[in-house]
Write an enzyme that holds these catalytic residues in place. Sequence first.
Site, short mmCIF file in Angstrom:
data_model
loop_
_atom_site.label_atom_id
_atom_site.label_comp_id
_atom_site.label_asym_id
_atom_site.label_seq_id
_atom_site.Cartn_x
_atom_site.Cartn_y
_atom_site.Cartn_z
N VAL A 19 4.58 1.06 1.33
CA VAL A 19 4.81 -0.10 2.19
C VAL A 19 4.95 -1.34 1.31
CG1 VAL A 19 4.00 -1.41 4.17
CG2 VAL A 19 3.31 0.98 3.90
N GLY A 42 0.77 5.71 1.04
CA GLY A 42 0.10 6.84 1.65
C GLY A 42 0.82 8.12 1.30
N GLY A 43 0.48 9.18 2.02
CA GLY A 43 1.06 10.48 1.72
C GLY A 43 2.54 10.56 2.02
N MET A 44 3.03 9.72 2.95
CA MET A 44 4.42 9.80 3.36
C MET A 44 5.28 8.67 2.84
SD MET A 44 4.27 11.08 7.32
CE MET A 44 3.56 9.56 7.87
N GLY A 51 0.83 -1.19 0.00
CA GLY A 51 0.00 0.00 0.00
C GLY A 51 0.87 1.24 0.00
N ASP A 55 0.48 11.91 14.80
CA ASP A 55 -0.33 11.54 13.63
C ASP A 55 -1.19 10.31 13.93
OD1 ASP A 55 -1.33 11.86 11.07
OD2 ASP A 55 0.30 10.74 10.11
N LYS A 111 8.73 0.02 5.14
CA LYS A 111 8.18 1.32 4.74
C LYS A 111 9.30 2.20 4.21
CE LYS A 111 3.90 1.86 7.33
NZ LYS A 111 3.07 2.84 8.08
#
Length: 917
Positions: free
Chosen positions: A30, A25-27, A23, A138, A45
Amino acid sequence: MADVFDRLKSALSDRYAIERELGRGGMAVVYLARDLKHEREVALKVLRPELAATVGVDRFLREIRIAAQLSHPHILPLHDSGEVDGFLFYVMPFVEGHSLRERLTRERELPISEAVRILRDVVDALSLAHSHEVIHRDIKPDNVMLSGRHALVTDFGVAKALSQAKSSSDLTTAGVALGTPAYMSPEQAVADEQVDHRSDIYAVGALAYELLTGRPPFLGTTPQMVLSAHVADPPDPVTKYRENVSPPLEHLVMRCLEKKPADRWQTADELLAHLEAVVTPSGGMTPTTTRPVATVGVGERKRSVPNTAVILAAAAALVLIGGLWLPSYWTNPSVADADSELPRIVVLPFENLGAPEDEYFADGITDEITTRLAGLSALETIARAAAMRYKDTEKTTAEIAIELNVDYLLAGTVRWSKPAGSEGRVRVSPQLIRGTDHTQVWAKAFDAEVTDVFGLQADVAELVAQALDVSLGGGESEAMRDMPTENIEAYDHYLRGNVVFNEGYPWGPALVDAIEHYETAVQLDPSFALAFAKLSLAISNVGYDTLSASDRVERDARKREAAEEALRLDPDLPEGHAALAAYHYSCCSDFPKAQAELELALARRPNDPFLIYLSAAPYKRGGNLERAAALSARASDLDPGNWSMAGEARRIYGMLRQYDRAERYLERWAATRSSQFQEMPTFLAVYYYYRAELMLKRDGNVDAARELLEQAQEPTGLDYWELVTNLDKPYTRVMCVHEIDACREGLRHATYRDGGVDDVDYYMTMADLYRWVEDEDHSRAYYDSAATAAAGERDAVLSAIGPEHLGRQVIARQFAAYSARIHAGLADTTAALSFVARSLEARSRMVDRFGAIFFEQYSPAAEVYLMVGQYDAALGQLEYLLSIPSYLSVSLLRIDPMWDPLRDDPRFQALLERYAN
């Protein structure tokens, strides 16, 4: 993108075999990878390249290194981190599960009990992190992984590295926000440099809001709109979107979402304690937009009440009238196993032929006739509550006679006509039916002025006695003709109060209405002794443990005055003696005085199951469990539909090691709750737990218990290891000892446990399992978690019940016992012995002898002495528990692996022989 993947795969090929993307995400992106050194799957990650350039290698690795020091069961650990070929990466275990975000996407909102459990895990993780001065920054559903029954918080340290990057504008240019808008605190939204741990608490509030309502607290078409709302707009109340969220839980969430950090919960520990305190029966409610999930309410874990509520309920049961003196009733009564040869009768609810609003009057007629018959020593009268289960039933009198094992049934109709300007007339038409052949013995119509209703009730009762050839003992004829009041208006209010009072425990605020009616009744007729007695009993059971010390003193004085006034007006009134007994029991722990008052009540009404059951309580607290068991069993025989009476008889006979009798009342208890079993299959698991534990205590038959729990999988909807790992701790040990690996996995993935002291037991059981396989690191980690959970439970419970609650002594002793056990597991002998001494000293001082052994089902003192190597002391504690009624049994000692160090000790073998059979 393929070039990036290949470059990363090549750069890390000496350490990790990257298999596929999981997957992004914004950062970060993975990947699923295999750790080549340790032969395990991991989640790798990798920060986005543009973000890695902005953050900087040193800063990122420094924050990751700090986060890697966090060791907690609810924090996903960091295995590795570094920089290769321009990539910044960190490595975590690969979790067989899914993220909280995935679950919310699928289900939108969660059952309240599961939402609270997940929040507890998250806040527990934050508590440890904050104690190490690590702020997450977060918290959001994407950073919470779900594995079995656990929530695991991920990505500690990443947001901190971002926030300390060169400038927020650089990050914005890189396309990254510092935090996620839906969960960002107001201070984060305005880029305040003074962000502290209370920002995480705000995010927990936003997370909780979404778990409960299916939406975050603020929505908007742009991130800027959402951030602006966090800063300026108040969130809608949680109950606007989820009405069945309890007020305490809503308050907890809304306080997290306060704009000013100083107005929120100030620490994660404080928030955790309040989360524990809101674990209430509402926790079992299902979401409004999903299919019901088979869960057990907090008031009913596999035992009771379930959780923080388990401890509160235990303390309340030890010291308060509520929930003990006036039991709850359920449907589907079982066949009574009466040993008496006296004729048995049930007064079925009389049918109301008048206006619907007169239903209470017909019920009152039924109650009064039942009460008068219960005063006859030569007749056994089934309790009102058991009879009321047949109101509006389609069952025949033949079926009812079999279910209640009665010889006779009294049925009838009531019509109350109220012409304008008069009290009206009442017409009652009873009929006595023989249970064996279902023929009518007699029937008669009575017609009288309402003012003569008491004489009418006495006439009916006397006709029943004559038909059954029941001779009346000394004073019984006069008692049957007692007229409680001549004021019909006062009697009307008394009956209306009974409507609430007779509904059964828990009454809660509804009893306020009953109190008001009783108070009106005694104002209208100051000589109405029965109304004074019921007023005292009602006061004993409404909101007592939520009062301040001064209000409690006032409440105690009020109920004593009402009880004493009832007896001043009528010295022989059974309800008056019961009310005064309740005062002595709950306010003063004066069990001998309570016993004496109840004996006087029973002398006038010997076959009243309500009074018989009340009488069991002071005997139990005074340590006379044999008498308490006999009274509980007798009450259950007269009220076979009462689960509380059957459950109490089962529990006490089990402690007396009279296991056959315990089994008899277990079966009756199960029959009374069969409707719950059908509606909520996991609740059926409670029955299988009791059965399995009985097998282990009575016979030490592990194979039979295993077979029973295997059979229980289909009807309960729980798998075998979920069932095993929800047994009480000694029984879990017994079932796990030969299958430790499978049991350990079962413990990890069990979903049936929920909240409260169960989590302490869970951590301790996990710690024990790791100790048995000599995995010291994991064992210590779980003992540490148990210590944290126990401290949070203790603080939450003591805070909830107030400084002068009578149960504090019991609770303090329980937590001293838990602390002793935990410190023994941590090899802190000095602390363990200190806590166990404190626990034993508290036991010796307790007036409540049942309370003194209530928590001995885990034999904590003996276990502690064993674990620290003081075998003589351990044997002494075991002998003490075997010499008194307790949860310990010889059969259980023979198979429990806890006692393996003593297995070959001649003293231990002699002890088992001495107390066998």
